[in-house]
Design a protein around this motif. Sequence first.
Motif, PDB file in Angstrom:
ATOM      1  N   TYR A 165       0.856  -1.182   0.000  1.00  0.00           N
ATOM      2  CA  TYR A 165       0.000   0.000   0.000  1.00  0.00           C
ATOM      3  C   TYR A 165       0.888   1.226   0.000  1.00  0.00           C
ATOM      4  O   TYR A 165       2.071   1.153   0.324  1.00  0.00           O
ATOM      5  N   ARG A 166       0.334   2.381  -0.374  1.00  0.00           N
ATOM      6  CA  ARG A 166       1.133   3.605  -0.514  1.00  0.00           C
ATOM      7  C   ARG A 166       1.351   4.357   0.788  1.00  0.00           C
ATOM      8  O   ARG A 166       2.312   5.087   0.929  1.00  0.00           O
ATOM      9  N   GLU A 167       0.432   4.244   1.717  1.00  0.00           N
ATOM     10  CA  GLU A 167       0.541   4.985   2.980  1.00  0.00           C
ATOM     11  C   GLU A 167       1.831   4.620   3.700  1.00  0.00           C
ATOM     12  O   GLU A 167       2.196   3.446   3.758  1.00  0.00           O
ATOM     13  N   ARG A 168       2.474   5.595   4.261  1.00  0.00           N
ATOM     14  CA  ARG A 168       3.717   5.355   5.000  1.00  0.00           C
ATOM     15  C   ARG A 168       3.363   5.181   6.471  1.00  0.00           C
ATOM     16  O   ARG A 168       3.405   6.132   7.243  1.00  0.00           O
ATOM     17  N   MET A 169       2.979   3.960   6.807  1.00  0.00           N
ATOM     18  CA  MET A 169       2.585   3.669   8.177  1.00  0.00           C
ATOM     19  C   MET A 169       2.871   2.211   8.492  1.00  0.00           C
ATOM     20  O   MET A 169       2.840   1.362   7.618  1.00  0.00           O
ATOM     21  N   ALA A 170       3.165   1.980   9.757  1.00  0.00           N
ATOM     22  CA  ALA A 170       3.372   0.609  10.216  1.00  0.00           C
ATOM     23  C   ALA A 170       2.032   0.049  10.669  1.00  0.00           C
ATOM     24  O   ALA A 170       1.164   0.782  11.147  1.00  0.00           O
ATOM     25  N   LEU A 171       1.889  -1.255  10.515  1.00  0.00           N
ATOM     26  CA  LEU A 171       0.669  -1.917  10.959  1.00  0.00           C
ATOM     27  C   LEU A 171       0.826  -2.400  12.394  1.00  0.00           C
ATOM     28  O   LEU A 171       1.939  -2.709  12.837  1.00  0.00           O
ATOM     29  N   PRO A 172      -0.266  -2.497  13.139  1.00  0.00           N
ATOM     30  CA  PRO A 172      -0.182  -3.051  14.494  1.00  0.00           C
ATOM     31  C   PRO A 172       0.251  -4.520  14.439  1.00  0.00           C
ATOM     32  O   PRO A 172       0.052  -5.185  13.420  1.00  0.00           O
TER      33      PRO A 172
END
Length: 166
Positions: free
Chosen positions: A66-73
Amino acid sequence: MAMPVPRNARTDRRSDASAVALAALLAFAIAGCAATVVPAAPGSVPTVVSGARPTAAASVTGTATYRERMALPPDAVFEAIIEDVSKADAPAVVLGRTQVTSIQVPVSFSIAYDPAKLDPRARYSVRTRILVEGRLWFTSDTRHPVLRDAGDTRVDILMRRVASAP
C-alpha cells in the motif's frame, strides 16, 4: 542374408551407464512430486502440510503493498484469496486462500490451489485485504486476473486504505 553388426563393448557400457543415470533421474523427479494434503471439511479448501509439495496442487504467488507510509499493528492479518469471478450475479467461489501474520510490507504470499478444480471457461482473480482486530484496513480495489494460461501464476497488488480505518 543380413550380416550381424559387430558390437563395441565400450559403447555398450556407455549406453548402460546412460540408461541407469536416466532411470535414477526419473526416480528422483517422481519422488520429488510426493505430497501430503490434509483433507478439509466438505466445501472448504484443502490445507497443504508445511514442507510438502502436493502432486495435484499448484500455487499463485505475489506481493501486496500500500502507498501509505505507516506501520501496521502487530495483530494485523493479511489475507489473499483466489476466486472464480465468472458469474456476475453470484458470489465468487473460493479456489484457495492464505493468511499471513506478522506483516511486513510488501507482503509476499503464496496461495495453494488444486488445478483439477479449474474450469477453462472460468475467470479467476486474486483479492487481498488486511484486517486489524477483525476490521478491514486495506483491500485490493481492482481485479487482478490469474490462471488465464499455464504461466499466469504471479501477481503484484497495490491495496487501498478503507475510509473507515483509523
